[in-house]
Design a protein around this motif. Sequence first.
Motif, PDB file in Angstrom:
ATOM      1  N   ARG A 136       0.849  -1.187   0.000  1.00 57.07           N
ATOM      2  CA  ARG A 136       0.000   0.000   0.000  1.00 57.07           C
ATOM      3  C   ARG A 136       0.887   1.239   0.000  1.00 57.07           C
ATOM      4  N   ALA A 137       0.531   2.180  -0.855  1.00 63.69           N
ATOM      5  CA  ALA A 137       1.282   3.437  -0.977  1.00 63.69           C
ATOM      6  C   ALA A 137       0.306   4.587  -0.838  1.00 63.69           C
ATOM      7  N   VAL A 138       0.850   5.796  -0.682  1.00 60.06           N
ATOM      8  CA  VAL A 138      -0.010   6.971  -0.592  1.00 60.06           C
ATOM      9  C   VAL A 138       0.679   8.145  -1.279  1.00 60.06           C
ATOM     10  N   TRP A 139      -0.085   8.841  -2.140  1.00 57.81           N
ATOM     11  CA  TRP A 139       0.414  10.083  -2.736  1.00 57.81           C
ATOM     12  C   TRP A 139       0.407  11.173  -1.661  1.00 57.81           C
ATOM     13  N   THR A 140       1.515  11.887  -1.534  1.00 55.68           N
ATOM     14  CA  THR A 140       1.636  12.927  -0.507  1.00 55.68           C
ATOM     15  C   THR A 140       2.084  14.212  -1.204  1.00 55.68           C
ATOM     16  N   ALA A 190      14.810   7.954   8.038  1.00 56.91           N
ATOM     17  CA  ALA A 190      13.850   7.614   9.087  1.00 56.91           C
ATOM     18  C   ALA A 190      12.766   6.667   8.555  1.00 56.91           C
ATOM     19  N   ALA A 191      12.304   6.909   7.325  1.00 58.14           N
ATOM     20  CA  ALA A 191      11.297   6.024   6.732  1.00 58.14           C
ATOM     21  C   ALA A 191      11.853   4.621   6.527  1.00 58.14           C
ATOM     22  N   HIS A 192      13.067   4.541   6.011  1.00 57.60           N
ATOM     23  CA  HIS A 192      13.669   3.230   5.791  1.00 57.60           C
ATOM     24  C   HIS A 192      13.855   2.462   7.096  1.00 57.60           C
ATOM     25  N   ALA A 193      14.107   3.174   8.177  1.00 60.26           N
ATOM     26  CA  ALA A 193      14.249   2.515   9.477  1.00 60.26           C
ATOM     27  C   ALA A 193      12.944   1.847   9.908  1.00 60.26           C
ATOM     28  N   ARG A 194      11.832   2.310   9.369  1.00 60.51           N
ATOM     29  CA  ARG A 194      10.515   1.712   9.660  1.00 60.51           C
ATOM     30  C   ARG A 194      10.045   0.797   8.528  1.00 60.51           C
ATOM     31  N   ASP A 195      10.946   0.455   7.607  1.00 58.55           N
ATOM     32  CA  ASP A 195      10.608  -0.399   6.455  1.00 58.55           C
ATOM     33  C   ASP A 195       9.560   0.243   5.548  1.00 58.55           C
ATOM     34  N   ILE A 196       9.611   1.566   5.429  1.00 59.80           N
ATOM     35  CA  ILE A 196       8.743   2.311   4.519  1.00 59.80           C
ATOM     36  C   ILE A 196       9.618   2.850   3.382  1.00 59.80           C
ATOM     37  N   ARG A 197       9.272   2.493   2.165  1.00 58.07           N
ATOM     38  CA  ARG A 197      10.002   3.000   1.011  1.00 58.07           C
ATOM     39  C   ARG A 197       9.488   4.389   0.623  1.00 58.07           C
ATOM     40  N   VAL A 198      10.329   5.145  -0.059  1.00 60.78           N
ATOM     41  CA  VAL A 198       9.987   6.516  -0.437  1.00 60.78           C
ATOM     42  C   VAL A 198      10.229   6.698  -1.931  1.00 60.78           C
ATOM     43  N   TYR A 199       9.164   7.046  -2.641  1.00 53.51           N
ATOM     44  CA  TYR A 199       9.263   7.398  -4.058  1.00 53.51           C
ATOM     45  C   TYR A 199       9.195   8.912  -4.174  1.00 53.51           C
ATOM     46  N   ALA A 200       9.966   9.476  -5.086  1.00 51.15           N
ATOM     47  CA  ALA A 200       9.863  10.900  -5.394  1.00 51.15           C
ATOM     48  C   ALA A 200       8.607  11.134  -6.218  1.00 51.15           C
ATOM     49  N   PHE A 215      15.983   7.885  -2.751  1.00 47.37           N
ATOM     50  CA  PHE A 215      14.638   7.527  -3.184  1.00 47.37           C
ATOM     51  C   PHE A 215      14.649   6.110  -3.738  1.00 47.37           C
ATOM     52  N   ASP A 216      13.560   5.392  -3.490  1.00 46.01           N
ATOM     53  CA  ASP A 216      13.428   4.022  -3.969  1.00 46.01           C
ATOM     54  C   ASP A 216      12.779   3.943  -5.337  1.00 46.01           C
ATOM     55  N   GLY A 217      12.188   5.017  -5.788  1.00 47.65           N
ATOM     56  CA  GLY A 217      11.518   5.047  -7.083  1.00 47.65           C
ATOM     57  C   GLY A 217      11.017   6.443  -7.365  1.00 47.65           C
ATOM     58  N   VAL A 218      10.344   6.598  -8.487  1.00 47.25           N
ATOM     59  CA  VAL A 218       9.783   7.886  -8.905  1.00 47.25           C
ATOM     60  C   VAL A 218       8.375   7.645  -9.437  1.00 47.25           C
ATOM     61  N   ASN A 219       7.451   8.509  -9.052  1.00 47.21           N
ATOM     62  CA  ASN A 219       6.122   8.536  -9.655  1.00 47.21           C
ATOM     63  C   ASN A 219       5.874   9.943 -10.179  1.00 47.21           C
ATOM     64  N   TYR A 220       5.540  10.062 -11.466  1.00 46.97           N
ATOM     65  CA  TYR A 220       5.254  11.393 -11.999  1.00 46.97           C
ATOM     66  C   TYR A 220       3.784  11.472 -12.389  1.00 46.97           C
ATOM     67  N   ILE A 239       0.820   1.021   5.468  1.00 45.66           N
ATOM     68  CA  ILE A 239       1.213   1.681   4.228  1.00 45.66           C
ATOM     69  C   ILE A 239       2.734   1.670   4.181  1.00 45.66           C
ATOM     70  N   ASN A 240       3.277   0.961   3.203  1.00 40.36           N
ATOM     71  CA  ASN A 240       4.724   0.752   3.204  1.00 40.36           C
ATOM     72  C   ASN A 240       5.474   1.481   2.090  1.00 40.36           C
ATOM     73  N   ILE A 241       4.771   2.358   1.372  1.00 46.10           N
ATOM     74  CA  ILE A 241       5.437   3.227   0.390  1.00 46.10           C
ATOM     75  C   ILE A 241       4.791   4.602   0.471  1.00 46.10           C
ATOM     76  N   VAL A 242       5.601   5.635   0.537  1.00 49.11           N
ATOM     77  CA  VAL A 242       5.065   6.999   0.492  1.00 49.11           C
ATOM     78  C   VAL A 242       5.611   7.665  -0.761  1.00 49.11           C
ATOM     79  N   TYR A 243       4.711   8.206  -1.581  1.00 48.43           N
ATOM     80  CA  TYR A 243       5.104   9.005  -2.734  1.00 48.43           C
ATOM     81  C   TYR A 243       5.237  10.434  -2.220  1.00 48.43           C
ATOM     82  N   LEU A 244       6.467  10.861  -1.977  1.00 48.12           N
ATOM     83  CA  LEU A 244       6.774  12.127  -1.315  1.00 48.12           C
ATOM     84  C   LEU A 244       7.108  13.188  -2.356  1.00 48.12           C
ATOM     85  N   TYR A 245       6.403  14.297  -2.310  1.00 48.90           N
ATOM     86  CA  TYR A 245       6.624  15.356  -3.292  1.00 48.90           C
ATOM     87  C   TYR A 245       8.073  15.827  -3.256  1.00 48.90           C
TER      88      TYR A 245
END
Length: 313
Positions: free
Chosen positions: A26-30, A86-96, A137-142, A57-63
Amino acid sequence: MAGAALLALALLAGDASARTEPSAPRAVWTWEGPSYAMLESREAAGEALAFLQREKINIVYLYADAFEGRNLVEQKPQLYRDFIRAAHARDIRVYALLGSWYLHTERYVLPRHQAEAKAMLQRVLDYNAAAEPVERFDGVNYDIEPHLLDEWDDATRLRLLRGFLDMSAMLMEAKRESGQHLPVGPAMPFWWDGIELDWHGARKPVAEHVIDLTDYVALMDYRNRAEGGDGILAHAEDEMAYAGKTGKRVVIGLEFNPGEPAKLSFHGMEPADFEREAAKVEAAYRGQSAFAGFVFHHYLGYRDFVGEPPSGK
């Protein structure tokens, strides 16, 4: 006997709990404001990450672009490094997350603005190249939506969609040139599978061209029922089938903010209603390699939906 009966009930309860536990990612657009708040306040970041963890929610799409005259990924990269660590320490991936109503990035499909699109991604690639592995960043979402342009109509849509494909090809080439292997993919409306387009000598639905070009797609499949001819599964059917054949992946995007008509969003429904529909989608796609989970639109809307708005909102 009473003890045995209680044990049996406990086991049944445990099984029921396991059935409702989400298994798909599960991811969330932020978007701009919440993302910048998380970057600039340790308290906001800690609260957000704790919330995401509670909600599985294990992926955050961070602006990761400019907002209100600043561009923190370029000007203050340490803020991103701290948050991603900090996110990776909680096993949460971060996409740009790239693309912005504030910046009117729908214009980036136009030839005269495509250099801006490349620069937008290049800043993220440059950030990653300079960061430690745990800070990348673990990935990119545009999220670039040509149908938001004032000039979008029946006469112009094919030209604008070709511009989207040209822009996407340019972004993927920039990634290849960087030597980085992070997945890059767009937010894409489900109805692009109904528009056929000639591009680079091939005629096929726009959705298939996009899947060919990119690493994955986040399909904006905004319905609040899984089943039926106008449901989540029906609208994702063609994209899932094509992604399965081509070795690509599809993230199912769902809406939680107010909207009309009501079928577009889970807003006003109960979290249990959403979980029931999500479970149907997971069951339908179990074992299909193309299914990459869900992404929720968006962070603030989802927090309101579950009754946990951020403190200070």
